[in-house]
Design a protein around this motif. Structure first.
Motif, PDB file in Angstrom:
ATOM      1  N   ASN A  83       0.813  -1.231   0.000  1.00 20.60           N
ATOM      2  CA  ASN A  83       0.000   0.000   0.000  1.00 20.60           C
ATOM      3  C   ASN A  83       0.832   1.260   0.000  1.00 20.60           C
ATOM      4  OD1 ASN A  83      -2.532  -1.553   0.642  1.00 20.60           O
ATOM      5  ND2 ASN A  83      -1.210  -2.057   2.368  1.00 20.60           N
ATOM      6  N   SER A  84       2.141   1.136   0.175  1.00 15.58           N
ATOM      7  CA  SER A  84       2.978   2.321   0.332  1.00 15.58           C
ATOM      8  C   SER A  84       4.409   1.939  -0.024  1.00 15.58           C
ATOM      9  CB  SER A  84       2.952   2.797   1.791  1.00 15.58           C
ATOM     10  OG  SER A  84       3.517   1.785   2.610  1.00 15.58           O
ATOM     11  N   GLY A  85       5.260   2.955  -0.076  1.00 11.32           N
ATOM     12  CA  GLY A  85       6.662   2.711  -0.377  1.00 11.32           C
ATOM     13  C   GLY A  85       7.357   1.936   0.721  1.00 11.32           C
ATOM     14  N   THR A  86       7.140   2.371   1.947  1.00 14.00           N
ATOM     15  CA  THR A  86       7.842   1.715   3.048  1.00 14.00           C
ATOM     16  C   THR A  86       7.463   0.240   3.141  1.00 14.00           C
ATOM     17  OG1 THR A  86       8.653   2.166   5.285  1.00 14.00           O
ATOM     18  CG2 THR A  86       6.264   2.226   4.986  1.00 14.00           C
ATOM     19  N   GLU A  87       6.219  -0.072   2.819  1.00 13.19           N
ATOM     20  CA  GLU A  87       5.812  -1.486   2.842  1.00 13.19           C
ATOM     21  C   GLU A  87       6.419  -2.278   1.684  1.00 13.19           C
ATOM     22  OE1 GLU A  87       1.459  -2.294   3.602  1.00 13.19           O
ATOM     23  OE2 GLU A  87       1.532  -0.135   3.462  1.00 13.19           O
TER      24      GLU A  87
ATOM     25  N   SER B  67      20.732   7.894   2.450  1.00 11.55           N
ATOM     26  CA  SER B  67      19.561   7.267   1.824  1.00 11.55           C
ATOM     27  C   SER B  67      18.293   7.537   2.620  1.00 11.55           C
ATOM     28  CB  SER B  67      19.782   5.752   1.729  1.00 11.55           C
ATOM     29  OG  SER B  67      19.933   5.217   3.035  1.00 11.55           O
ATOM     30  N   PHE B  68      17.164   7.268   1.990  1.00 12.73           N
ATOM     31  CA  PHE B  68      15.865   7.278   2.672  1.00 12.73           C
ATOM     32  C   PHE B  68      15.030   6.159   2.073  1.00 12.73           C
ATOM     33  CE2 PHE B  68      11.408   8.304   3.162  1.00 12.73           C
ATOM     34  CZ  PHE B  68      11.339   8.673   4.495  1.00 12.73           C
ATOM     35  N   HIS B  69      14.526   5.265   2.959  1.00 13.51           N
ATOM     36  CA  HIS B  69      13.744   4.139   2.442  1.00 13.51           C
ATOM     37  C   HIS B  69      12.379   4.000   3.108  1.00 13.51           C
ATOM     38  CE1 HIS B  69      17.091   2.803  -0.010  1.00 13.51           C
ATOM     39  NE2 HIS B  69      17.883   2.917   1.039  1.00 13.51           N
ATOM     40  N   GLY B  70      12.022   4.924   4.012  1.00 12.48           N
ATOM     41  CA  GLY B  70      10.697   4.845   4.625  1.00 12.48           C
ATOM     42  C   GLY B  70      10.759   4.897   6.131  1.00 12.48           C
ATOM     43  N   ARG B  71       9.581   4.850   6.753  1.00 15.12           N
ATOM     44  CA  ARG B  71       9.465   5.155   8.190  1.00 15.12           C
ATOM     45  C   ARG B  71       9.184   3.942   9.071  1.00 15.12           C
ATOM     46  NH1 ARG B  71      10.217  10.814   9.112  1.00 15.12           N
ATOM     47  NH2 ARG B  71       9.496  11.896   7.267  1.00 15.12           N
TER      48      ARG B  71
ATOM     49  N   ILE C  96      19.969   0.322  -2.859  1.00 13.17           N
ATOM     50  CA  ILE C  96      20.406   1.612  -3.417  1.00 13.17           C
ATOM     51  C   ILE C  96      19.222   2.360  -4.025  1.00 13.17           C
ATOM     52  CG2 ILE C  96      21.839   2.698  -5.230  1.00 13.17           C
ATOM     53  CD1 ILE C  96      23.755   0.319  -5.028  1.00 13.17           C
ATOM     54  N   GLU C  97      19.129   3.654  -3.737  1.00 13.85           N
ATOM     55  CA  GLU C  97      18.254   4.528  -4.546  1.00 13.85           C
ATOM     56  C   GLU C  97      19.119   4.997  -5.733  1.00 13.85           C
ATOM     57  OE1 GLU C  97      16.183   7.862  -2.092  1.00 13.85           O
ATOM     58  OE2 GLU C  97      17.657   6.932  -0.803  1.00 13.85           O
ATOM     59  N   PRO C  98      18.766   4.688  -6.967  1.00 13.04           N
ATOM     60  CA  PRO C  98      19.586   5.168  -8.094  1.00 13.04           C
ATOM     61  C   PRO C  98      19.741   6.694  -8.087  1.00 13.04           C
ATOM     62  CG  PRO C  98      18.044   3.502  -8.833  1.00 13.04           C
ATOM     63  CD  PRO C  98      17.675   3.800  -7.409  1.00 13.04           C
TER      64      PRO C  98
ATOM     65  N   GLY D 295      16.478  10.643  -3.158  1.00 12.60           N
ATOM     66  CA  GLY D 295      15.471  11.704  -3.180  1.00 12.60           C
ATOM     67  C   GLY D 295      15.568  12.611  -1.959  1.00 12.60           C
ATOM     68  N   GLU D 296      15.168  12.073  -0.813  1.00  8.24           N
ATOM     69  CA  GLU D 296      15.208  12.885   0.423  1.00  8.24           C
ATOM     70  C   GLU D 296      16.632  13.323   0.735  1.00  8.24           C
ATOM     71  OE1 GLU D 296      11.522  12.567   0.153  1.00  8.24           O
ATOM     72  OE2 GLU D 296      12.204  13.695   1.890  1.00  8.24           O
ATOM     73  N   GLY D 297      17.594  12.550   0.265  1.00  8.20           N
ATOM     74  CA  GLY D 297      19.013  12.885   0.480  1.00  8.20           C
ATOM     75  C   GLY D 297      19.459  14.109  -0.313  1.00  8.20           C
TER      76      GLY D 297
ATOM     77  N   PHE E  33      16.973  -2.043  -5.947  1.00  8.59           N
ATOM     78  CA  PHE E  33      16.884  -0.609  -6.236  1.00  8.59           C
ATOM     79  C   PHE E  33      15.576  -0.079  -5.648  1.00  8.59           C
ATOM     80  CE2 PHE E  33      19.707  -0.260 -10.323  1.00  8.59           C
ATOM     81  CZ  PHE E  33      20.833  -0.486  -9.541  1.00  8.59           C
ATOM     82  N   ASP E  34      15.694   0.969  -4.869  1.00 10.41           N
ATOM     83  CA  ASP E  34      14.520   1.674  -4.369  1.00 10.41           C
ATOM     84  C   ASP E  34      14.216   2.797  -5.359  1.00 10.41           C
ATOM     85  OD1 ASP E  34      12.732   3.391  -3.190  1.00 10.41           O
ATOM     86  OD2 ASP E  34      13.662   3.356  -1.204  1.00 10.41           O
ATOM     87  N   GLU E  35      13.196   2.547  -6.188  1.00 11.54           N
ATOM     88  CA  GLU E  35      12.799   3.540  -7.203  1.00 11.54           C
ATOM     89  C   GLU E  35      11.477   4.203  -6.814  1.00 11.54           C
ATOM     90  OE1 GLU E  35      13.107   2.663 -11.276  1.00 11.54           O
ATOM     91  OE2 GLU E  35      15.022   1.612 -11.103  1.00 11.54           O
ATOM     92  N   ILE E  36      11.216   4.213  -5.518  1.00  9.51           N
ATOM     93  CA  ILE E  36       9.930   4.737  -5.047  1.00  9.51           C
ATOM     94  C   ILE E  36       9.774   6.210  -5.430  1.00  9.51           C
ATOM     95  CG2 ILE E  36       8.688   5.311  -2.902  1.00  9.51           C
ATOM     96  CD1 ILE E  36       9.864   2.475  -1.916  1.00  9.51           C
ATOM     97  N   GLN E  37      10.855   6.959  -5.339  1.00 10.56           N
ATOM     98  CA  GLN E  37      10.782   8.379  -5.711  1.00 10.56           C
ATOM     99  C   GLN E  37      11.250   8.624  -7.156  1.00 10.56           C
ATOM    100  OE1 GLN E  37      12.249  12.692  -3.926  1.00 10.56           O
ATOM    101  NE2 GLN E  37      11.747  11.074  -2.517  1.00 10.56           N
ATOM    102  N   CYS E  38      12.288   7.914  -7.583  1.00 12.61           N
ATOM    103  CA  CYS E  38      12.888   8.265  -8.884  1.00 12.61           C
ATOM    104  C   CYS E  38      12.339   7.429 -10.041  1.00 12.61           C
ATOM    105  CB  CYS E  38      14.414   8.150  -8.811  1.00 12.61           C
ATOM    106  SG  CYS E  38      15.017   6.477  -8.499  1.00 12.61           S
TER     107      CYS E  38
ATOM    108  N   ALA F 251       6.363   2.811  -5.751  1.00  7.58           N
ATOM    109  CA  ALA F 251       5.141   3.281  -5.073  1.00  7.58           C
ATOM    110  C   ALA F 251       4.752   4.615  -5.707  1.00  7.58           C
ATOM    111  CB  ALA F 251       5.330   3.399  -3.570  1.00  7.58           C
ATOM    112  N   LYS F 252       4.630   5.631  -4.887  1.00  4.71           N
ATOM    113  CA  LYS F 252       4.249   7.005  -5.263  1.00  4.71           C
ATOM    114  C   LYS F 252       3.286   7.115  -6.461  1.00  4.71           C
ATOM    115  CE  LYS F 252       7.915   9.409  -2.839  1.00  4.71           C
ATOM    116  NZ  LYS F 252       7.272  10.153  -1.754  1.00  4.71           N
ATOM    117  N   PRO F 253       3.759   7.246  -7.733  1.00  6.89           N
ATOM    118  CA  PRO F 253       2.787   7.615  -8.770  1.00  6.89           C
ATOM    119  C   PRO F 253       1.987   6.450  -9.348  1.00  6.89           C
ATOM    120  CG  PRO F 253       4.958   7.466  -9.764  1.00  6.89           C
ATOM    121  CD  PRO F 253       5.123   7.125  -8.310  1.00  6.89           C
TER     122      PRO F 253
END
Ligand code: PLP
Length: 426
Positions: free
Chosen positions: A116-120, A150-154, A202-204, A207-209, A235-240, A264-266
């Motif tokens: 349901n979300s990026g962190t999940e 990095s940032f991968h969720g809460r 890795i976030e390619p 984002g938050e960074g 790869f965490d592509e949740i933002q990019c 996630a996101k869009p």
């Protein structure tokens, strides 16, 4: 519904004040909001309760890639909501498999799981690589290598991979053995990855960074290290991801393929939906009962996500992201060339940033006053995640606003410096 235009305690107040006061009284104080309440949106614009218009250059933190109230998205939500919104994962639904097929074909990976979300999505991927690690090397093969900044969720697992003390503070001890290394440092990477590593995350583009891309060499080295040690490259592509780089996946932009990609996101055009995609081989580590969710991959979100991809293709939005993104990059670079306090342009397509040598918070509030929305990461980085509908004329409005704010701030900074030297000379 009758609106209550009265304060909870006192007399009449604006809708904005009413909203703020109620939130301050009843919400957990987790969000430091900007002084703006928004009521509705259309295309690349949002509107407040007084009808003021704002150019949205943040897309709900990367979610509203198709802007607001896209007629096809509205239509499909209406239609599906009247049929069935939710079905549990105890039963088959019409759309989850179609969406999995679409994502697998687009990515070249073979299996999908919906959250349901990026962190999940990150949590699920972590469980998967733990299970695969157990299969490959027992409990010892459970170490993860992640990046500083990095940032991968809460949630606790995602937080354990997040290499920024400000998010981790207060929540120790966090689960798992995670070793952090510097982004783009291949020597550190090779020293950190061993046969006990189950995954490299890795976030390619961080984002938050502060919109910090990994180098192709670093991503290639991570690919090789993961293969060498029988570990998974996540790869965490949740933002990019999902079009922001002008390719569907960020890994296609960089030309390095992971074993797992988190999204996630869009992907469901504003409805909550996350996913991770994985190779057939790694996916075999999961079987019935090992992971699951009540909401993930429901018929409404899945059908809307299919519409999201259909719209991207039929409206040629990725080509637009490439074209307008290149224009945006050049315009930001012009600002760097022109203004001393504008230090660096970073990013690509519809994920870009302008780093300043001064705090950037005033640039958010100043832009709101000018009818433009973006935000700040890392104190001094202005972040832009515009909708894919953005055209050159919208970029021009954003750049004009930036110029005005840069000019005023640079003038202030110079005056303050002059006053300081005058005091020192006395
Ligand atoms: N990973 C990255 C790269 C993100 O940017 C975010 C959110 O900003 C997340 C994970 C967490 O996603 P969510 O807020 O949907 O849980």
């Amino acid at each position: 519904m009758e609106r209550n235009f009265y304060s909870i305690q006192d007399g009449p107040m604006s809708t904005y004040q009413e909203i703020v006061e109620r939130e301050q009284q009843f919400l957990l104080g987790t969000y430091a909001r900007y002084p703006l309440a928004l009521q509705r949106g259309k295309g690349v614009y949002l509107f407040d309760f007084e009808g003021n218009k704002y150019l949205d250059m943040l897309s709900g933190l990367g979610v509203n890639a198709l802007g607001h109230a896209h007629p096809r998205i509205v239509k499909v939500i209406r239609d599906q909501a009247a049929k069935v919104i939710h079905l549990s994962n105890l039963y088959y639904n019409e759309y989850q498999g179609l969406l999995a097929e679409k994502l697998c074909k687009l990515s070249g990976l073979q299996r999908a799981f919906f959250s349901n979300s990026g962190t999940e999505a990150i949590e699920g991927a972590l469980k998967l690589v733990r299970a695969a690690g157990h299969d490959r090397g027992g409990e010892a093969k459970s170490k993860v290598v992640a990046l500083d900044g990095s940032f991968h969720g809460r949630t606790l697992g995602a937080l354990s991979l997040t290499g920024q003390p400000k998010y981790r503070k207060n929540f120790d001890p966090l689960p798992g053995a995670v070793q952090f290394i510097d982004r783009n440092d291949i020597e550190q990477l090779n020293a950190a990855v061993s046969d006990e590593t189950c995954a490299i995350v890795i976030e390619p583009i961080q984002g938050e960074g502060g919109i910090r891309p990994a180098s192709v060499e670093f991503l290639k080295a991570a690919r090789e290290a993961a293969t060498r040690h029988n570990a998974a490259l996540i790869f965490d592509e949740i933002q990019c991801g999902m079009g922001r780089t002008g390719t569907m996946f960020a890994f296609q932009y960089f030309g390095v393929k992971p074993d797992v990609v988190c999204l996630a996101k869009p992907i469901a055009a504003g409805l909550p939906l996350g996913a991770f995609l994985v190779t057939e081989e790694l996916g075999a580590a999961m079987s019935a009962g090992k992971h699951g969710t009540t909401f993930g991959g429901g018929p409404l979100a899945s059908r809307v996500a299919l519409e999201y991809f259909a719209i991207l293709e039929e409206e040629h939005r990725l080509e637009q992201v490439q074209r307008v993104g290149a224009y945006f990059t050049a315009e930001l670079q012009n600002l760097v060339d022109k203004f001393e306090i504008a230090v660096e342009q970073r990013g690509v397509g519809m994920i870009q940033a302008l780093e300043l040598s001064v705090p950037a918070k005033g640039f958010v509030e100043g832009a709101i006053a000018e009818g433009v929305l973006w935000n700040v990461t890392q104190e001094n980085v202005i972040r832009f995640l515009p909708p894919f509908l953005t055209e050159e004329k919208h970029i021009d409005k954003g750049i004009k606003t930036l110029k005005k704010l840069l000019k005023a701030t640079q003038k202030e900074a110079k005056a303050a410096k002059k006053a300081e030297s005058a005091v020192a000379a006395q």
